[in-house]
Design an enzyme around this catalytic site. Structure first.
Site: not given
Ligand SMILES: O=C(O)c1ccccc1NCC(=O)[C@H](O)[C@H](O)COP(=O)(O)O
Length: 229
Positions: A6, A142
């Site tokens: 992502c 999440d």
């Molecule tokens: O990734 C972002 O910055 C984000 C910000 C606001 C809403 C959603 C967002 N990401 C969505 C996703 O699917 C991410 O992959 C997920 O939140 C996991 O993130 P991480 O903990 O950094 O792997």
């Protein structure tokens, strides 16, 4: 194991994820350090292999605007990451003629290091989502940290979420995607703990916000694929 990489912001990273075997790449249209515009994504998606899913992540964008973005950026799916949305409407109207419905992913957040009450609320919301959406709706779990709903880089308690999933057959029937603080070092343990259908990562495979780290990306996909349950 379905794998989504992502928060891509450029073609090189999205192509690298596809070439390393990701099933889906995500683009964050929600406010974020990794936020992209429809023009940026429209310039990336034509260059990706057609079998790789292209998922837009949205929070408060209106449903009509999401549908327009799906068309302009040639997305195959939407991740409704909070906010109030009519998922049926989006999936029906977002579909291009002759194609399937746009894939919908709904998100449930789990507060990191929350107390008993926040765990109870997370479980209740997860169950509500499972019972009030079509069974082919994927559910992404999440982490929530303070007001941040995504891209936190911090894991929640997988065992607690697993207990809730195991307790309800309707929830178990959905494809569950695990996200939140995953990285090449912990993804195998996470899969063994929660038994998800898929995994999703943003910051755990980055060099800096919005720029992927090739070696970490490769190791993440290898580690996730190597797990045998
Ligand atoms: O990734 C972002 O910055 C984000 C910000 C606001 C809403 C959603 C967002 N990401 C969505 C996703 O699917 C991410 O992959 C997920 O939140 C996991 O993130 P991480 O903990 O950094 O792997």
């Amino acid at each position: 194991m379905w794998i989504k990489i992502c928060a891509n912001t450029n073609l090189d990273d999205a192509l690298m994820a596809a070439e390393l075997g990701a099933d889906a790449v995500g683009f964050v249209f929600a406010p974020s350090k990794r936020q992209v515009t429809v023009e940026q994504v429209a310039a990336i998606t034509p260059h990706l292999p057609r079998n790789v899913e292209r998922i837009g992540v949205f929070t408060t964008t209106s449903d009509d605007e999401i549908i327009q973005i799906v068309g302009k950026a040639d997305l195959t799916g939407v991740q409704l990451h909070g906010g109030h949305h009519d998922a049926e409407y989006i999936s029906r109207l977002g579909a291009r003629p002759g194609e399937n419905y746009v894939e919908v992913i709904r998100t449930a957040s789990w507060v990191v290091n929350g107390d008993e009450e926040s765990d109870r609320q997370a479980a209740e919301l997860l169950l509500q989502l499972a019972h009030h959406t079509r069974v082919d709706t994927r559910i992404l779990l999440d982490s929530k940290v303070k007001d941040e709903l995504g891209g936190t880089g911090i894991a929640f308690n997988w065992a607690k979420a697993r207990a809730v999933i195991d307790s309800d057959s309707r929830l178990k029937a959905h494809d569950i995607i695990l996200a939140g603080g995953l990285n090449p070092e912990n993804v195998a343990d996470a899969i063994r703990a929660l038994h998800p259908w898929g995994v999703d990562v943003a910051s755990g495979v980055e060099e800096v916000p919005g720029r992927k780290a090739p070696e970490r990306l490769k190791r993440f996909i290898e580690a996730a694929r190597a797990v045998r349950l």
